[in-house]
Design a protein around this motif. Structure first.
Motif, PDB file in Angstrom:
ATOM      1  N   VAL A  51       3.841  36.083 -61.425  1.00 34.33           N
ATOM      2  CA  VAL A  51       4.193  35.761 -60.047  1.00 34.33           C
ATOM      3  C   VAL A  51       2.907  35.623 -59.253  1.00 34.33           C
ATOM      4  CG1 VAL A  51       5.399  36.567 -57.988  1.00 34.33           C
ATOM      5  CG2 VAL A  51       6.339  37.050 -60.255  1.00 34.33           C
ATOM      6  N   GLU A  52       2.788  34.509 -58.558  1.00 34.42           N
ATOM      7  CA  GLU A  52       1.623  34.288 -57.712  1.00 34.42           C
ATOM      8  C   GLU A  52       2.076  33.970 -56.290  1.00 34.42           C
ATOM      9  OE1 GLU A  52      -1.947  32.792 -60.528  1.00 34.42           O
ATOM     10  OE2 GLU A  52      -0.606  31.220 -59.809  1.00 34.42           O
ATOM     11  N   PHE A  53       1.213  34.329 -55.341  1.00 35.80           N
ATOM     12  CA  PHE A  53       1.529  34.170 -53.933  1.00 35.80           C
ATOM     13  C   PHE A  53       0.501  33.270 -53.266  1.00 35.80           C
ATOM     14  CE2 PHE A  53       2.872  38.305 -55.447  1.00 35.80           C
ATOM     15  CZ  PHE A  53       4.195  38.354 -55.054  1.00 35.80           C
ATOM     16  N   VAL A 100       0.810  35.852 -48.800  1.00 35.97           N
ATOM     17  CA  VAL A 100       0.018  37.085 -48.843  1.00 35.97           C
ATOM     18  C   VAL A 100      -0.189  37.625 -47.437  1.00 35.97           C
ATOM     19  CG1 VAL A 100      -2.304  37.979 -49.292  1.00 35.97           C
ATOM     20  CG2 VAL A 100      -1.123  36.667 -51.041  1.00 35.97           C
ATOM     21  N   ASP A 150      -2.256  37.061 -57.558  1.00 27.00           N
ATOM     22  CA  ASP A 150      -1.258  37.698 -58.410  1.00 27.00           C
ATOM     23  C   ASP A 150      -0.859  39.046 -57.815  1.00 27.00           C
ATOM     24  OD1 ASP A 150      -3.329  39.479 -59.061  1.00 27.00           O
ATOM     25  OD2 ASP A 150      -3.730  38.523 -60.980  1.00 27.00           O
ATOM     26  N   GLN A 151       0.037  39.749 -58.513  1.00 25.20           N
ATOM     27  CA  GLN A 151       0.546  41.013 -57.991  1.00 25.20           C
ATOM     28  C   GLN A 151      -0.533  42.078 -57.908  1.00 25.20           C
ATOM     29  OE1 GLN A 151       3.898  41.493 -60.667  1.00 25.20           O
ATOM     30  NE2 GLN A 151       5.306  40.945 -59.020  1.00 25.20           N
ATOM     31  N   LEU A 190      -2.362  41.447 -54.778  1.00 22.56           N
ATOM     32  CA  LEU A 190      -1.529  41.838 -53.639  1.00 22.56           C
ATOM     33  C   LEU A 190      -1.618  43.343 -53.409  1.00 22.56           C
ATOM     34  CD1 LEU A 190       0.516  40.677 -51.564  1.00 22.56           C
ATOM     35  CD2 LEU A 190       2.301  41.288 -53.196  1.00 22.56           C
ATOM     36  N   HIS A 191      -1.570  44.129 -54.483  1.00 24.08           N
ATOM     37  CA  HIS A 191      -1.693  45.587 -54.377  1.00 24.08           C
ATOM     38  C   HIS A 191      -3.055  45.964 -53.786  1.00 24.08           C
ATOM     39  CE1 HIS A 191      -1.440  49.824 -55.387  1.00 24.08           C
ATOM     40  NE2 HIS A 191      -2.579  49.709 -56.043  1.00 24.08           N
ATOM     41  N   ARG A 250      -3.249  45.196 -50.090  1.00 26.71           N
ATOM     42  CA  ARG A 250      -2.539  46.198 -49.285  1.00 26.71           C
ATOM     43  C   ARG A 250      -3.406  47.440 -49.085  1.00 26.71           C
ATOM     44  NH1 ARG A 250       3.070  44.901 -52.090  1.00 26.71           N
ATOM     45  NH2 ARG A 250       4.022  43.697 -50.425  1.00 26.71           N
TER      46      ARG A 250
END
Length: 101
Positions: free
Chosen positions: A7-9, A14, A47-48, A51-52, A55
């Motif tokens: 999964v990509e954003f 994002v 990617d995830q 993203l982590h 955050r």
């Protein structure tokens, strides 16, 4: 056969998911905190894992009022700490095997 789903954003996704301004995201990438897939911001994908990390970076920036270079240093140190804790757990497990005998 097992398939892996990646999964990509996009930049806009994002920014919305993390609560970041686009200019902050560009700064974060410039400081090497995350590395997007793609050469230009218009085609960047995250990617995830990124993203982590974003955050965590946004939280450090917001809660501790760190600038982005400070966030980069803090994240590096936190990563090293996590690695050392992991290695320490592994060594304790190995040592425990010798002590139980």
């Amino acid at each position: 056969m097992k398939q892996t789903v990646i999964v990509e954003f996009s930049v806009d996704e994002v920014c919305q998911l993390v609560g970041l301004q686009r200019t902050y995201l560009v700064e974060i990438v410039a400081h090497g905190i995350v590395e997007p897939h793609g050469a230009q911001p218009e085609v960047w994908r995250f990617d995830q894992g990124a993203l982590h990390l974003l955050r965590r970076a946004a939280r450090l920036h917001r809660e501790l009022a760190l600038d982005w270079p400070g966030v980069a240093v803090a994240l590096d140190l936190m990563g090293e700490l996590e690695q050392l804790r992991h290695e320490n757990r592994q060594l304790r497990q190995r040592l425990g095997r010798f002590q139980d005998d």
